[in-house]
Motif scaffolding. Structure first.
Motif, mmCIF file in Angstrom:
data_model
loop_
_atom_site.group_PDB
_atom_site.id
_atom_site.type_symbol
_atom_site.label_atom_id
_atom_site.label_comp_id
_atom_site.label_asym_id
_atom_site.label_seq_id
_atom_site.Cartn_x
_atom_site.Cartn_y
_atom_site.Cartn_z
ATOM 1 N N LEU A 128 0.832 -1.211 0.000
ATOM 2 C CA LEU A 128 0.000 0.000 0.000
ATOM 3 C C LEU A 128 0.859 1.250 0.000
ATOM 4 C CD1 LEU A 128 -2.845 -0.925 2.531
ATOM 5 C CD2 LEU A 128 -3.088 -0.550 0.079
ATOM 6 N N ALA A 129 1.922 1.235 0.805
ATOM 7 C CA ALA A 129 2.814 2.395 0.868
ATOM 8 C C ALA A 129 3.467 2.651 -0.492
ATOM 9 C CB ALA A 129 3.877 2.171 1.937
ATOM 10 N N PHE A 130 3.868 1.575 -1.163
ATOM 11 C CA PHE A 130 4.470 1.720 -2.489
ATOM 12 C C PHE A 130 3.463 2.312 -3.473
ATOM 13 C CE2 PHE A 130 5.316 0.033 -6.761
ATOM 14 C CZ PHE A 130 6.618 0.489 -6.958
ATOM 15 N N GLY A 131 2.210 1.802 -3.402
ATOM 16 C CA GLY A 131 1.191 2.303 -4.315
ATOM 17 C C GLY A 131 0.853 3.767 -4.072
ATOM 18 N N PHE A 132 0.667 4.145 -2.811
ATOM 19 C CA PHE A 132 0.311 5.525 -2.494
ATOM 20 C C PHE A 132 1.497 6.467 -2.651
ATOM 21 C CE2 PHE A 132 -3.235 3.545 0.048
ATOM 22 C CZ PHE A 132 -4.252 4.045 -0.761
ATOM 23 N N ASP A 133 2.703 5.922 -2.647
ATOM 24 C CA ASP A 133 3.889 6.740 -2.894
ATOM 25 C C ASP A 133 3.840 7.349 -4.293
ATOM 26 O OD1 ASP A 133 6.471 7.661 -1.891
ATOM 27 O OD2 ASP A 133 7.349 6.419 -3.461
ATOM 28 N N HIS A 134 3.185 6.628 -5.194
ATOM 29 C CA HIS A 134 3.045 7.108 -6.570
ATOM 30 C C HIS A 134 1.714 7.812 -6.807
ATOM 31 C CE1 HIS A 134 6.235 4.080 -6.890
ATOM 32 N NE2 HIS A 134 6.612 4.697 -7.994
ATOM 33 N N ALA A 135 0.913 7.943 -5.746
ATOM 34 C CA ALA A 135 -0.390 8.601 -5.882
ATOM 35 C C ALA A 135 -0.421 9.942 -5.168
ATOM 36 C CB ALA A 135 -1.481 7.695 -5.317
ATOM 37 N N SER A 136 0.735 10.433 -4.758
ATOM 38 C CA SER A 136 0.783 11.707 -4.051
ATOM 39 C C SER A 136 0.243 12.834 -4.918
ATOM 40 C CB SER A 136 2.227 12.030 -3.634
ATOM 41 O OG SER A 136 2.611 11.233 -2.542
ATOM 42 N N GLY A 137 -0.529 13.702 -4.292
ATOM 43 C CA GLY A 137 -1.122 14.817 -5.012
ATOM 44 C C GLY A 137 -2.541 14.564 -5.449
ATOM 45 N N SER A 138 -2.978 13.307 -5.388
ATOM 46 C CA SER A 138 -4.348 12.988 -5.777
ATOM 47 C C SER A 138 -5.336 13.597 -4.793
ATOM 48 C CB SER A 138 -4.518 11.459 -5.826
ATOM 49 O OG SER A 138 -5.841 11.106 -6.142
ATOM 50 N N HIS A 139 -6.253 14.399 -5.316
ATOM 51 C CA HIS A 139 -7.260 15.085 -4.500
ATOM 52 C C HIS A 139 -6.630 15.964 -3.419
ATOM 53 C CE1 HIS A 139 -10.569 12.848 -6.366
ATOM 54 N NE2 HIS A 139 -9.823 11.763 -6.226
ATOM 55 N N GLY A 140 -5.426 16.449 -3.702
ATOM 56 C CA GLY A 140 -4.766 17.372 -2.783
ATOM 57 C C GLY A 140 -4.109 16.735 -1.578
ATOM 58 N N LEU A 141 -4.032 15.407 -1.538
ATOM 59 C CA LEU A 141 -3.425 14.716 -0.406
ATOM 60 C C LEU A 141 -2.124 14.046 -0.820
ATOM 61 C CD1 LEU A 141 -6.568 12.980 1.173
ATOM 62 C CD2 LEU A 141 -5.450 15.089 1.934
ATOM 63 N N SER A 142 -1.175 14.022 0.107
ATOM 64 C CA SER A 142 0.087 13.331 -0.136
ATOM 65 C C SER A 142 -0.102 11.833 0.049
ATOM 66 C CB SER A 142 1.155 13.854 0.822
ATOM 67 O OG SER A 142 1.390 15.242 0.619
ATOM 68 N N GLY A 143 0.872 11.069 -0.403
ATOM 69 C CA GLY A 143 0.784 9.619 -0.315
ATOM 70 C C GLY A 143 0.665 9.124 1.109
ATOM 71 N N TRP A 144 1.414 9.710 2.045
ATOM 72 C CA TRP A 144 1.356 9.262 3.429
ATOM 73 C C TRP A 144 -0.019 9.540 4.046
ATOM 74 C CZ3 TRP A 144 0.487 12.864 7.288
ATOM 75 C CH2 TRP A 144 0.735 14.205 6.984
#
Length: 243
Positions: free
Chosen positions: A126-142
């Motif tokens: 999940l961390a790997f996936g959200f690491d590449h989704a940072s900025g989506s809807h104004g939220l960072s991956g973490w």
């Protein structure tokens, strides 16, 4: 996550490495202090109801991480997370004592640790996936990571309220003969559902047992070694130059 970018958690919250290390400390202080009181409350509320409250609160505290804007907010949420989670592992140990003999505990704990290790693998993916989704809807991956894992935890906590069996005496899916059999095979000092009272003398007797202190020493040494790897492994890997 997102190291070297403006969406890294330390960059966004304006934290130094030393300040970030306090995150772990502030989690474990309430975790250690809250274990014994939580188990006393577990006997009062019944395991399913108390564990459900713990897990739901735990999930809410996880999701609150996404809303912090400075290191003070992160410290506060980590403290509350440690307090919410403090009764979970200790509560599982206590509840197992209602159902299993001491010689049967190791296998059940093995299953528990296997689940814990599997959750670490899923969390890493999940961390790997959200690491590449940072900025989506104004939220960072973490932030997405905390929101997602928190929501899953809350949903699981709601399920525990209805699905977790409390005591052999109260299990609706057991016959009276099966209930009597389960209780008869337990040792004389096993906890019982009807025992709602608190006896300070039992704590004193436990503290006099040298096996308790030997176990505590083994557990402390084990925890120091494994937690050092667990919490800083990703940082060490990143500092070695790997993505």
């Amino acid at each position: 996550m997102n190291q070297g970018t403006h969406q890294n958690i330390m960059t966004q919250l304006g934290m130094t490495s030393d300040e970030y290390n306090l995150v772990t400390v502030l989690y474990y202080i309430p975790y250690i202090v809250g274990e014994a009181p939580s188990n006393l409350l577990l006997k009062h509320f019944t395991p399913s109801k108390w564990q459900s409250r713990i897990i739901i609160t735990w999930g809410i505290c996880l999701m609150l991480h996404a809303a912090v804007h400075n290191k003070g907010g992160l410290y506060a949420t980590r403290f509350l997370l440690g307090l919410a989670e403090s009764g979970q592992f200790a509560g599982i140990l206590l509840q197992m004592c209602y159902w299993y003999r001491p010689d049967e505990m190791s296998l059940r704990l093995l299953y528990f640790y296997i689940c814990g290790n599997c959750s670490g693998i899923i969390g890493g993916l999940l961390a790997f996936g959200f690491d590449h989704a940072s900025g989506s809807h104004g939220l960072s991956g973490w932030q997405w990571l905390f929101l997602t894992e928190g929501a899953i935890t809350v949903a699981f906590g709601i399920a525990v309220w209805f699905l977790l069996p409390d005591f052999p005496e109260t299990a609706s899916w057991l016959t009276d003969r099966e209930k009597a059999f389960i209780q008869a095979r337990l040792p004389a000092n096993a906890p019982r559902a009807k025992e709602q009272n608190f006896k300070f003398s039992e704590i004193v007797d436990s503290l006099k047992d040298v096996r308790l202190w030997l176990f505590t020493l083994i557990w402390a040494i084990y925890t120091i070694g494994t937690n050092g790897v667990r919490f800083y492994q990703s940082t060490v890997i990143a500092n070695l130059g790997f993505t």
